[in-house]
Design a protein around this motif. Structure first.
Motif, PDB file in Angstrom:
ATOM      1  N   TYR A 175      -2.520  -2.024   4.274  1.00  0.00           N
ATOM      2  CA  TYR A 175      -2.801  -2.351   3.351  1.00  0.00           C
ATOM      3  C   TYR A 175      -1.859  -0.696   2.801  1.00  0.00           C
ATOM      4  O   TYR A 175      -1.930   0.188   2.553  1.00  0.00           O
ATOM      5  CB  TYR A 175      -4.369  -1.956   2.991  1.00  0.00           C
ATOM      6  CG  TYR A 175      -4.793  -2.148   0.798  1.00  0.00           C
ATOM      7  CD1 TYR A 175      -5.125  -3.110   0.917  1.00  0.00           C
ATOM      8  CD2 TYR A 175      -4.474  -0.932   0.456  1.00  0.00           C
ATOM      9  CE1 TYR A 175      -5.310  -3.044  -0.850  1.00  0.00           C
ATOM     10  CE2 TYR A 175      -4.815  -0.901  -0.509  1.00  0.00           C
ATOM     11  CZ  TYR A 175      -4.757  -2.440  -1.359  1.00  0.00           C
ATOM     12  OH  TYR A 175      -5.384  -2.459  -2.839  1.00  0.00           O
ATOM     13  N   HIS A 215      -0.766  -6.223   1.177  1.00  0.00           N
ATOM     14  CA  HIS A 215      -1.394  -6.691   2.805  1.00  0.00           C
ATOM     15  C   HIS A 215      -0.172  -6.821   3.160  1.00  0.00           C
ATOM     16  O   HIS A 215       0.905  -8.084   2.795  1.00  0.00           O
ATOM     17  CB  HIS A 215      -2.429  -7.678   2.973  1.00  0.00           C
ATOM     18  CG  HIS A 215      -3.458  -7.318   2.128  1.00  0.00           C
ATOM     19  ND1 HIS A 215      -4.427  -6.566   2.704  1.00  0.00           N
ATOM     20  CD2 HIS A 215      -3.991  -8.080   1.367  1.00  0.00           C
ATOM     21  CE1 HIS A 215      -5.487  -6.538   1.779  1.00  0.00           C
ATOM     22  NE2 HIS A 215      -4.866  -8.099   1.103  1.00  0.00           N
ATOM     23  N   ASP A 266      -4.668 -11.181  -1.082  1.00  0.00           N
ATOM     24  CA  ASP A 266      -5.542 -11.281  -0.885  1.00  0.00           C
ATOM     25  C   ASP A 266      -5.585 -12.640  -0.333  1.00  0.00           C
ATOM     26  O   ASP A 266      -5.998 -12.956   1.023  1.00  0.00           O
ATOM     27  CB  ASP A 266      -6.456 -11.355  -1.813  1.00  0.00           C
ATOM     28  CG  ASP A 266      -6.376  -9.527  -2.102  1.00  0.00           C
ATOM     29  OD1 ASP A 266      -6.934  -8.890  -0.943  1.00  0.00           O
ATOM     30  OD2 ASP A 266      -7.581  -9.326  -2.992  1.00  0.00           O
ATOM     31  N   PHE A 284     -10.298  -2.989  -1.905  1.00  0.00           N
ATOM     32  CA  PHE A 284      -8.882  -2.765  -1.778  1.00  0.00           C
ATOM     33  C   PHE A 284      -8.235  -4.293  -2.039  1.00  0.00           C
ATOM     34  O   PHE A 284      -7.817  -5.359  -0.884  1.00  0.00           O
ATOM     35  CB  PHE A 284      -8.725  -2.864   0.053  1.00  0.00           C
ATOM     36  CG  PHE A 284      -8.898  -1.219   0.021  1.00  0.00           C
ATOM     37  CD1 PHE A 284      -7.788  -0.404   0.382  1.00  0.00           C
ATOM     38  CD2 PHE A 284     -10.105  -0.684   0.892  1.00  0.00           C
ATOM     39  CE1 PHE A 284      -7.916   1.085   0.552  1.00  0.00           C
ATOM     40  CE2 PHE A 284     -10.781   0.214   0.970  1.00  0.00           C
ATOM     41  CZ  PHE A 284      -9.452   1.325   0.889  1.00  0.00           C
ATOM     42  N   ALA A 326      -5.258  -7.166  -3.090  1.00  0.00           N
ATOM     43  CA  ALA A 326      -3.938  -6.638  -3.923  1.00  0.00           C
ATOM     44  C   ALA A 326      -4.291  -8.705  -3.870  1.00  0.00           C
ATOM     45  O   ALA A 326      -3.689  -9.690  -3.640  1.00  0.00           O
ATOM     46  CB  ALA A 326      -3.081  -7.261  -1.915  1.00  0.00           C
TER      47      ALA A 326
END
Length: 195
Positions: free
Chosen positions: A90, A99, A125, A155, A157
């Protein structure tokens, strides 16, 4: 010395964050081999650097470490939802999170593949979820063998600006004009402006 040599050989002093991340991704995917056989080399990240072999946790740790050495924030994350138990990197590039999975892009895992796939580079994601690695309950490797739950940390993305078409293969990088050339699954050539 090994790390300095890797960075000096693969990177230029004027590389952008995107170029550094891509060049190190290409280095990883071109040079490392997936192997559960850990006989004959040191464990964890050091052993992966010296043997050029390992598994997903090793590759994500190596790639994260290399990115950190270039000033890019990165860490190893993972999901363990049946049937997937997998780790990747990440990273925050140009202020956006992504990612990046060097393991699934290894050329040694794809015999006969002429170019490195871009499918797993700077994924959102949505792209990571589409691969079956669900990002809803990631764990984070804080130290070797010590993982923390994602429950209190986000986290996300969300940027999909760099998502490539499925089975896109890297061909070349024109750093002067900031153009990445790639081929899609039908072998059609495309240019991607990354500036």
């Amino acid at each position: 010395r090994l790390i300095v040599n890797i960075l000096n050989y693969n990177l230029d002093t004027d590389d952008t964050e995107y170029e550094r991340a891509l060049k190190l991704y290409l280095y990883m995917t071109d040079n490392f081999e997936y192997s559960h056989d850990k006989d004959g080399y040191e464990p964890a990240v050091y052993g992966t650097f010296t043997s050029m072999r390992g598994v997903c946790i090793d590759f994500s740790s190596v790639y994260s470490y290399l990115l950190l050495q270039t000033g890019i924030d990165a860490l190893t994350v993972g999901c363990s939802e049946y049937p997937i138990d997998h780790c990747w990197t990440y990273a925050v590039i140009n202020g956006q999170a992504y990612h990046i999975d060097t393991t699934w892009a290894l050329r040694t895992s794809n015999p006969g593949q002429e170019y490195t796939t871009l499918d797993y580079f700077m994924m959102s994601d949505a792209g990571r979820n589409a691969d079956g690695c669900l990002v809803r309950d990631l764990t984070v490797q804080l130290l070797p063998q010590y993982w923390a739950s994602r429950s209190s940390i986000s986290f996300a993305a969300t940027d999909s600006s760099y998502n490539f078409r499925y089975e896109s293969m890297f061909i070349s990088l024109d750093e002067e004009n900031k153009i990445l050339t790639y081929a899609d699954a039908d072998n059609e050539i495309h240019e991607f402006c990354y500036a």
